[in-house]
Write a protein that holds these residues in place. Structure first.
Motif, PDB file in Angstrom:
ATOM      1  N   HIS A  57      69.924  54.112  49.413  1.00 44.47           N
ATOM      2  CA  HIS A  57      70.246  55.519  49.191  1.00 44.47           C
ATOM      3  C   HIS A  57      69.672  56.070  47.893  1.00 44.47           C
ATOM      4  N   GLN A  77      68.697  64.214  59.067  1.00 44.62           N
ATOM      5  CA  GLN A  77      69.662  63.622  58.144  1.00 44.62           C
ATOM      6  C   GLN A  77      70.002  62.194  58.548  1.00 44.62           C
ATOM      7  N   GLU A  78      70.175  61.974  59.849  1.00 38.91           N
ATOM      8  CA  GLU A  78      70.496  60.637  60.334  1.00 38.91           C
ATOM      9  C   GLU A  78      69.349  59.662  60.058  1.00 38.91           C
ATOM     10  N   ALA A  90      69.309  58.912  56.307  1.00 38.42           N
ATOM     11  CA  ALA A  90      70.472  58.120  55.884  1.00 38.42           C
ATOM     12  C   ALA A  90      70.302  56.629  56.167  1.00 38.42           C
ATOM     13  N   THR A  91      69.433  56.272  57.119  1.00 38.11           N
ATOM     14  CA  THR A  91      69.232  54.854  57.422  1.00 38.11           C
ATOM     15  C   THR A  91      68.564  54.116  56.270  1.00 38.11           C
ATOM     16  N   GLY A  92      67.749  54.832  55.477  1.00 42.79           N
ATOM     17  CA  GLY A  92      67.018  54.185  54.405  1.00 42.79           C
ATOM     18  C   GLY A  92      65.824  53.393  54.912  1.00 42.79           C
ATOM     19  N   GLU A 104      64.117  65.328  49.381  1.00 40.87           N
ATOM     20  CA  GLU A 104      64.786  64.033  49.253  1.00 40.87           C
ATOM     21  C   GLU A 104      63.982  62.929  49.936  1.00 40.87           C
TER      22      GLU A 104
END
Length: 185
Positions: free
Chosen positions: A13, A93-94, A97-99, A130
């Protein structure tokens, strides 16, 4: 995964980090070993329980081969992008979010291309920034260039510049060529 001070790792993250120290703290009467990480370019320090490093997703920095694959992924055509704003944003976003770097690269690619066609919403711009920051930070470490240069390499890859023209050839000759170009600029 055994972490040692001075080692570069990637937090899923926060991005690239350097291992600073290993400390033992008392937690509910038990000794718990923590690894202290300093997140690159953010000045942020975090502590991660050693027993949770793998579960959290802290990993080694990618290889040069992985970066070449990521640049190839950036050059590929975009997959189907949801038309409805809220669904599109949620899908991006999903992925972020996994990175997982290939999924982050897809977000960078798809939002970059969408921006060329249509203005992004504020939420999409923030998400794009981001994703670019996460990907560029790791590319910069692997290629030994600045984050700004990594962003430029990524944008060129998305725009279809061949990998060999991006300075991603292996070996000392390619690194020397990049260094010569950097000094000439």
């Amino acid at each position: 995964m055994r972490l040692v001070p001075g080692q570069f790792v990637v937090h899923p993250h926060h991005g690239p980090a350097v291992v600073l120290d290993r400390k033992v703290r008392q937690l509910k009467g038990k000794d718990v070993a923590y690894v202290e990480l300093e997140i690159q370019d953010k000045g942020l320090r975090i502590s991660v329980p050693e027993s949770m490093v793998k579960t959290i997703g802290v990993r080694d920095v990618s290889s040069h081969t992985t970066v070449r694959k990521l640049m190839s992924l950036l050059a590929k055509p975009s997959e189907h992008v949801e038309e409805q704003w809220s669904r599109r944003l949620k899908a991006f976003q999903e992925k972020l979010a996994t990175g997982d770097l290939p999924r982050v690269a897809e977000v960078v690619r798809d939002l970059h291309r969408r921006h060329e066609v249509k203005e992004l919403s504020m939420a999409e711009r923030m998400l794009h920034r981001e994703a670019v920051d996460v990907l560029a930070a790791e590319v910069a470490i692997v290629l030994d260039i600045s984050a700004a240069e990594a962003e430029d390499v990524m944008a060129q890859a998305i725009d279809g510049v061949p990998l060999k023209d991006l300075g991603l050839d292996r070996g000392k000759a390619a690194k020397a060529q990049r260094e010569d170009a950097r000094q000439a600029a």
